[in-house]
Scaffold this motif. Structure first.
Motif: not given
Ligand SMILES: NC(=O)c1ccc[n+]([C@@H]2O[C@H](COP(=O)([O-])OP(=O)(O)OC[C@H]3O[C@@H](n4cnc5c(N)ncnc54)[C@H](OP(=O)(O)O)[C@@H]3O)[C@@H](O)[C@H]2O)c1
Length: 205
Positions: A7-12, A29-33, A56-59, A80-84, A121-125
């Motif tokens: 997952g390449s979101g803010v957490v990844g 590991g990401t779907r991005q190029s 670190a993907v969307q829950g 597992d850093a995810t939240n549902p 239990t904490v923000g990505n920052a």
């Molecule tokens: N944001 C925070 O500060 C924070 C803090 C603690 C926990 N979390 C948890 O950590 C996880 C990651 O959070 P995040 O804020 O970085 O981003 P997010 O918006 O929840 O998504 C993270 C990544 O999921 C990946 N992904 C893979 N398959 C997907 C699909 N079919 N549909 C949509 N996305 C897909 C995407 O990465 P690719 O495009 O690279 O494949 C996307 O960038 C979440 O479960 C969130 O609840 C977040």
């Protein structure tokens, strides 16, 4: 350590940047190029090549994603850093809880992986090298494999955390709601740089 991040979101990206700063070999590991200047690869290749993998993907896609990587994740430490979170009502709400958790669902989906719940239990920052008045905050972790928790605990301490082990992966049932307490405080006070700290007597675990 060879660390793969799914997952390449803010957490990844925050974890990748932080782990690289600490000298680890990191790939996302990401779907991005392409992704800024961070090393990337297909999720299966990254999982196969890593000693430790962070989810670190969307829950909502976590279980499906790891299910497809069961072979590559076999025997691996899977953090597992995810939240549902269900965002359909506007603000975040948990879509599982009380008698189950996303952490348990992930472990059930990949029984060969050694899942450790952490970072949820904490923000990505603040995920790597949190610098707060009062000293290191506490990262609560949960998982069934003691050696995997030792590995994750070492990584967390190296990157600025106090660590508190809540027991088996079923403790994710308590950790995932803690994320909502973290969000509620942030929303109420307009701040996203806060973290929990557990105070205990020196002899307590
Ligand atoms: N944001 C925070 O500060 C924070 C803090 C603690 C926990 N979390 C948890 O950590 C996880 C990651 O959070 P995040 O804020 O970085 O981003 P997010 O918006 O929840 O998504 C993270 C990544 O999921 C990946 N992904 C893979 N398959 C997907 C699909 N079919 N549909 C949509 N996305 C897909 C995407 O990465 P690719 O495009 O690279 O494949 C996307 O960038 C979440 O479960 C969130 O609840 C977040």
């Amino acid at each position: 350590m060879r660390i793969g991040i799914l997952g390449s979101g803010v957490v990844g990206r925050a974890l990748a940047t932080g782990y690289l700063r600490h000298g680890h070999e990191v790939r996302i590991g990401t779907r991005q190029s392409e992704l800024d200047d961070l090393p990337i690869g297909p999720a299966a290749q990254v999982a196969a090549d890593s000693d430790l993998v962070v989810l670190a993907v969307q829950g909502a896609v976590a279980v499906e994603l790891v299910s497809g990587l069961a072979a590559e994740l076999d025997g691996k430490v899977l953090v597992d850093a995810t939240n549902p979170l269900d965002m359909s009502a506007g603000g975040p709400q948990l879509y599982v809880g009380t008698t189950d958790s996303l952490g348990e669902q992930v472990q059930r989906a990949v029984p060969g992986a050694r899942v450790v719940k952490a970072y949820n239990t904490v923000g990505n920052a603040l995920m790597v090298d949190p610098d707060l008045p009062g000293g290191p905050p506490t990262m609560f972790i949960a998982g069934d494999d003691p050696a995997a928790k030792e590995t994750v605990g070492d990584l967390l301490r190296e990157t600025g955390w106090d660590v508190a082990d809540l027991g088996g992966i079923e403790a994710s049932r308590y950790l995932e709601p803690m994320c909502m307490a973290w969000v509620a405080y942030g929303a109420r006070n307009g701040t996203w740089t806060h973290a929990f700290r557990l105070l205990r007597q020196p002899t307590a675990g």
